[in-house]
Design a protein around this motif. Structure first.
Motif, mmCIF file in Angstrom:
data_model
loop_
_atom_site.group_PDB
_atom_site.id
_atom_site.type_symbol
_atom_site.label_atom_id
_atom_site.label_comp_id
_atom_site.label_asym_id
_atom_site.label_seq_id
_atom_site.Cartn_x
_atom_site.Cartn_y
_atom_site.Cartn_z
ATOM 1 N N PHE B 37 55.591 4.231 34.433
ATOM 2 C CA PHE B 37 55.617 5.648 34.773
ATOM 3 C C PHE B 37 55.752 5.782 36.277
ATOM 4 O O PHE B 37 55.387 4.870 37.021
ATOM 5 C CB PHE B 37 54.328 6.339 34.359
ATOM 6 C CG PHE B 37 54.058 6.278 32.904
ATOM 7 C CD1 PHE B 37 54.655 7.185 32.055
ATOM 8 C CD2 PHE B 37 53.234 5.308 32.384
ATOM 9 C CE1 PHE B 37 54.422 7.121 30.703
ATOM 10 C CE2 PHE B 37 53.001 5.236 31.034
ATOM 11 C CZ PHE B 37 53.590 6.145 30.192
ATOM 12 N N GLY B 38 56.238 6.937 36.697
ATOM 13 C CA GLY B 38 56.134 7.263 38.099
ATOM 14 C C GLY B 38 54.659 7.386 38.446
ATOM 15 O O GLY B 38 53.858 7.776 37.609
ATOM 16 N N GLU B 39 54.328 7.050 39.676
ATOM 17 C CA GLU B 39 52.883 7.059 39.978
ATOM 18 C C GLU B 39 52.294 8.463 39.924
ATOM 19 O O GLU B 39 51.097 8.643 39.808
ATOM 20 C CB GLU B 39 52.637 6.427 41.344
ATOM 21 C CG GLU B 39 53.374 7.108 42.466
ATOM 22 C CD GLU B 39 53.346 6.270 43.733
ATOM 23 O OE1 GLU B 39 52.452 6.501 44.547
ATOM 24 O OE2 GLU B 39 54.211 5.383 43.887
ATOM 25 N N ARG B 40 53.176 9.498 40.000
ATOM 26 C CA ARG B 40 52.651 10.865 39.947
ATOM 27 C C ARG B 40 52.637 11.411 38.530
ATOM 28 O O ARG B 40 52.357 12.581 38.331
ATOM 29 C CB ARG B 40 53.516 11.771 40.817
ATOM 30 C CG ARG B 40 53.392 11.453 42.285
ATOM 31 C CD ARG B 40 54.426 12.218 43.063
ATOM 32 N NE ARG B 40 54.392 11.825 44.473
ATOM 33 C CZ ARG B 40 55.281 12.215 45.364
ATOM 34 N NH1 ARG B 40 56.262 13.013 45.005
ATOM 35 N NH2 ARG B 40 55.196 11.810 46.605
ATOM 36 N N PHE B 41 52.982 10.608 37.564
ATOM 37 C CA PHE B 41 53.078 11.092 36.181
ATOM 38 C C PHE B 41 51.769 11.742 35.756
ATOM 39 O O PHE B 41 50.688 11.218 35.993
ATOM 40 C CB PHE B 41 53.412 9.934 35.246
ATOM 41 C CG PHE B 41 53.456 10.343 33.811
ATOM 42 C CD1 PHE B 41 54.547 11.018 33.315
ATOM 43 C CD2 PHE B 41 52.398 10.069 32.971
ATOM 44 C CE1 PHE B 41 54.586 11.406 32.001
ATOM 45 C CE2 PHE B 41 52.430 10.470 31.650
ATOM 46 C CZ PHE B 41 53.531 11.138 31.162
ATOM 47 N N ARG B 42 51.879 12.901 35.122
ATOM 48 C CA ARG B 42 50.681 13.651 34.734
ATOM 49 C C ARG B 42 50.359 13.418 33.273
ATOM 50 O O ARG B 42 51.020 13.951 32.388
ATOM 51 C CB ARG B 42 50.920 15.139 34.961
ATOM 52 C CG ARG B 42 51.275 15.482 36.365
ATOM 53 C CD ARG B 42 51.610 16.955 36.438
ATOM 54 N NE ARG B 42 52.341 17.258 37.649
ATOM 55 C CZ ARG B 42 53.178 18.284 37.758
ATOM 56 N NH1 ARG B 42 53.367 19.081 36.751
ATOM 57 N NH2 ARG B 42 53.803 18.508 38.875
ATOM 58 N N ASN B 104 48.948 20.433 37.351
ATOM 59 C CA ASN B 104 48.552 19.694 38.553
ATOM 60 C C ASN B 104 47.870 20.562 39.604
ATOM 61 O O ASN B 104 47.584 20.091 40.699
ATOM 62 C CB ASN B 104 49.780 19.010 39.173
ATOM 63 C CG ASN B 104 49.409 17.740 39.883
ATOM 64 O OD1 ASN B 104 48.506 17.036 39.456
ATOM 65 N ND2 ASN B 104 50.091 17.450 40.976
#
Lengths: 372, 147, 358
Positions: B37-42, B104
């Motif tokens: 995942f992207g590290e910002r994935f929620r 977020n």
């Protein structure tokens, strides 16, 4: 009590209900179609199956909170919806957002437009009975969504815009990934033309079908590719540039065929223009802040504000009435899908059922955008 | 001309039929281990605890205010600190996953970085009650120095 | 060499030595029936699996890959699922026609299996008017579809059935005319003799341009007769949800589904028999060495290879092209294919009289 209508009237007309569960209405649109044999006499759209009262809910939220709701209107251009809402708050607060934020917003908008058109292209093929385009469209869309996931944290309902700029800075991989995507997409766009644009069956199905005269397009308030397919220049990015669109070079694609094929070509050319805009911006993202300084609680001064953006479907207007408190007094969205749907009956009359499907596909309807 | 256009379409599908390296399918439950995942994935809101069972939440309710759907409820209690002063602390940080839209805004609002989005996205449960979660672990305390 | 002809012959002789001719015939009919039904079931499973895999690869997917090795048992699992489903019929439907329609469709598909020569001397019924039989029986299938559409009491079904009626009635003509081309070339209506006449070369090679034209028209008309994309108006998923079988569930739906695939097999088999030499191996004029090697490949492999090649072409069409519109479909038939077929027939007559073909 009213007597039940006979299924088939004396004139041989009969009514079928297309939707709310139908494979080609792309959601819960309900069309009451009066037919004579295969020929369409009248189309009556019934709305309300996915009404979530987003406008009313917005009134109950603060200026920071209501933006995320608009991702759920036209979910295929979620970023542009958020941008329009962020812009209306910024207009009220007379906030100038930093140049970096502007460029990133533009980049994200164009990527969203590409993703939306790719899905539309696939769904158009699906509606016309060719299933393969859907997967090819999704292949390219997936790459864009991966970029979104990395930078925004979500793939569809991004909520990346906040009043004053952006929620985060772009991810360090962003520029590289967008460049890879552009390179791949350059290879893939000719495939779109190979599979549908030049195909004789496709041309037969779309050329001269669903005529929308420029006068009708104007009177129904059609915008976006629907109006541009009828030769009406209505690109908000050109006529009323926002967030830095005046600094980039691009053309507003227009066709004068007024039929499904023109609308198709307009969207394909729009994809090329979006690629051009991204190419201009991707190497020139200015350094600096990504967010303007804002107060914790935003209070928009009393007054009325209106902003508009060009989403993938047309012009989205946000009309905000503020009474000076921390919540909007009234929010009204002028959504492109609603106005475009109004033209459906005019376009579909006298055509066949198969054409109705093609016309709906080229209107590029997103039902939550129509109902809100 | 017409036939040429049809053949060119068939050439494309024929190309993909014979070139299997273009296949994009991800065999999801099998590739769970290697999913990235992207590290910002929620995924969902979590409250990280360190090895001493300490979190960083002061109970300021900034997230509760920022949340658009009332997903977060913070129940506070008054606690006597080591210096003898009475201090507000969280008793329960209640998170209704079923109502969360993963916008977020709470994470951005938190002044002490007490909560973050995890990458766990498999949220389905058989009982709705399990979607109401208490994020602070039992007997956890606030990290010293976080005000 | 291994041959189906020997097997069937020895069985016949053994049975004849045991009992009287009536009993032999009854037993043989039973054997043929069992074989036909099992071929049916097997083909249904195989073709559905093949279609799903072909579609998947053309669409950058993997296709079924969970049940069995590479998903080979997926179709079997689906069949079992369909067996257990409720056989639902709508309230105001005509129950008799509603139940009878799928049976009629599948019986027609079964009848069509009779005159097809699978290998040398291996066919159910060597009728001397095989081509005529095929074009006659295949047009009964549309009655089943019309029955299904009418009895469902659903306007979508009715529209689909009516479309299918118009479509099959029109395309029957050019399909028939393209078959007549080969009949003219070979001078026989018997499928066995047509195959025999291709011993020195397939008709598509021997018959010059007319045979090519006839082959193309046969493929187009055949696709239309099968109700497959780009001519799948009877179903037309994006327009009529599922067309004539909208209201069908469970095994009744499965019968329509199965019949569609069997018809596809039969269409391809007829095409292979008439134009591509049936079970006849590939022979080139006087390359006796090459011809001899080709003879070693069993006839059934040749037949199945050609048939499955045509089936693959049909699938290729389906997963590439968009659907036409109903009026364009009829325009294509009556304004283009039909005149071309008639003209082609004249051409063939000329070629045959002058003896221009090889």
């Amino acid at each position: 009590m009213e007597l039940e209508q006979p299924a088939i009237s004396d004139t041989g007309d009969f009514t079928i209900n297309m939707g709310p569960q139908h494979p080609s209405t792309h959601g819960v649109l309900h069309l009451k179609v009066t037919l004579n044999g295969e020929t369409i006499k009248n189309v009556e759209p019934h709305l309300g199956y996915i009404h979530r009262s987003i406008e009313k809910m917005s009134e109950a939220s603060t200026y920071r909170n209501f933006i995320y709701l608009t991702s759920r209107m036209d979910y295929l251009s979620a970023h542009m919806n958020n941008q329009a809402c962020a812009m209306v708050v910024e207009k009220g607060l007379q906030l100038e957002i930093p140049p970096r934020a502007k460029v990133i917003r533009m980049l994200m908008s164009e990527l969203t437009r590409l993703a939306s058109h790719q899905l539309w292209w696939g769904a158009l093929g699906l509606d016309l009975g060719a299933i393969t385009p859907y997967f090819l469209g999704f292949r390219d869309r997936e790459e864009i969504l991966d970029i979104f996931e990395e930078t925004c944290g979500a793939r569809l309902t991004m909520n990346y815009n906040v009043p004053g700029g952006l929620m985060y800075d772009i991810h360090p991989n962003f520029v590289g990934k967008v460049k890879t995507f552009l390179k791949n997409f350059e290879d893939h766009l000719p495939e779109y033309k190979q599979l549908l644009t030049g195909n004789i069956i496709f041309e037969e199905r779309t050329k001269g079908v669903g005529i929308l005269t420029p006068e009708d397009a104007l009177s129904f308030g059609c915008t976006g590719a629907v109006a541009r397919g009828s030769g009406i220049s209505c690109d908000v990015r050109k006529w009323n540039p926002y967030d830095g669109y005046e600094t980039v070079q691009f053309e507003e694609p227009m066709e004068t065929g007024c039929d499904c094929y023109s609308r198709y070509v307009v969207r394909i050319r729009e994809m090329e223009e979006s690629v051009k805009i991204i190419e201009q911006l991707i190497d020139n993202i200015p350094e600096g802040e990504f967010q303007a300084k804002t107060k914790v609680v935003l209070k928009v001064p009393k007054g009325e504000y209106y902003t508009r953006v060009e989403t993938a479907r047309g012009e989205l207007g946000v009309y905000l009435v503020s009474d000076g408190s921390s919540n909007p007094y009234r929010i009204k969205y002028r959504s492109p899908g609603f106005s475009n749907l109004a033209a459906l009956n005019t376009m579909a009359k006298g055509n066949k059922i198969g054409d109705l499907v093609a016309i709906m596909a080229t209107l590029d309807l997103v039902i939550p955008d129509i109902d809100r | 001309m017409a036939i040429k256009s049809l053949v060119s379409g068939m050439r494309l599908t024929g190309y993909y039929f014979t070139h299997h390296k273009e296949i994009l399918t991800q065999e999801y439950p099998d590739n769970r281990e290697t999913l990235t995942f992207g590290e910002r994935f929620r995924g969902e809101v979590v409250m990280p605890h360190d090895e001493n069972n300490e979190h960083r939440c002061t109970g300021c309710t900034a997230c509760e205010i920022a949340c658009p759907n009332g997903t977060i409820k913070i129940l506070t209690k008054m606690e006597v600190g080591e210096d003898g002063k009475k201090k507000k602390a969280i008793e329960k940080f209640v998170y209704h996953l079923g109502m969360c839209t993963f916008c977020n805004l709470c994470i951005v609002a938190c002044p002490t970085d007490a909560i973050k989005m995890s990458h766990d996205f498999e949220h389905s449960v058989f009982d709705r009650k399990q979607l109401t979660k208490v994020l602070n672990k039992p007997d956890s305390k606030i990290v010293k120095g976080v005000e | 060499m291994f041959s189906f002809y020997d097997i069937s012959n020895s069985i016949h002789q053994w049975l004849s030595s045991q009992m009287g001719s009536t009993a032999v015939m009854l037993i043989e009919m039973a054997i043929v029936g069992v074989l036909a039904i099992s071929l049916f079931a097997f083909l249904g499973l195989l073709l559905v699996y093949m279609e799903r895999k072909v579609a998947a690869f053309m669409q950058l997917r993997l296709g079924p890959n969970r049940v069995g090795w590479k998903g080979t048992l997926q179709t079997l699992a689906d069949t079992i699922k369909l067996l257990f489903k409720e056989g639902f019929s709508p309230d105001a439907s005509d129950k008799f026609l509603f139940n009878f329609a799928p049976i009629l469709v599948i019986v027609v598909a079964m009848l069509l299996l009779a005159p097809i020569p699978f290998a040398k001397g291996f066919q159910i019924y060597d009728i001397n008017i095989g081509v005529f039989y095929i074009s006659a029986v295949s047009s009964i299938g549309v009655i089943g579809i019309l029955m299904a559409g009418w009895s469902s009491n659903n306007k979508y079904s009715l529209l689909g059935a009516m479309r299918s009626g118009a479509q099959i009635v029109s395309y029957e003509l050019s399909a028939g005319l393209s078959l007549v081309v080969i009949v003219a070339f070979s001078g026989s209506m018997s499928l066995t003799q047509i195959v025999q006449s291709q011993a020195d070369g397939w008709w598509i090679f021997k018959g010059h341009i007319p045979a090519m034209i006839a082959f193309v028209i046969f493929i187009i008309a055949g696709t239309a007769e099968l109700n497959r994309a780009p001519f799948d108006f009877a179903e037309a998923e994006s327009e009529l949800t599922a067309g004539f079988h909208t209201e069908y569930t469970g095994m009744r739906f499965a019968m329509f589904f199965l019949a569609e695939y069997i018809n596809m097999f039969i269409m391809a088999a007829v095409g292979a028999t008439l134009f591509l030499g049936g079970w006849m191996p590939l022979h080139f004029g006087n390359l006796s060495g090459f011809n001899h090697i080709m003879d070693f490949i069993p006839h059934i492999v040749w037949f199945m290879g050609k048939t499955f090649f045509l089936i693959f072409v049909l699938m290729w069409f389906r997963w590439t092209f968009p659907r036409l519109r109903i009026d364009q479909l009829l325009t294509l038939e009556w304004k283009y294919l039909m005149p071309i077929s008639l003209f082609n027939l004249l051409l063939v007559a000329l070629v045959v009289i002058k003896g221009w073909h090889f």
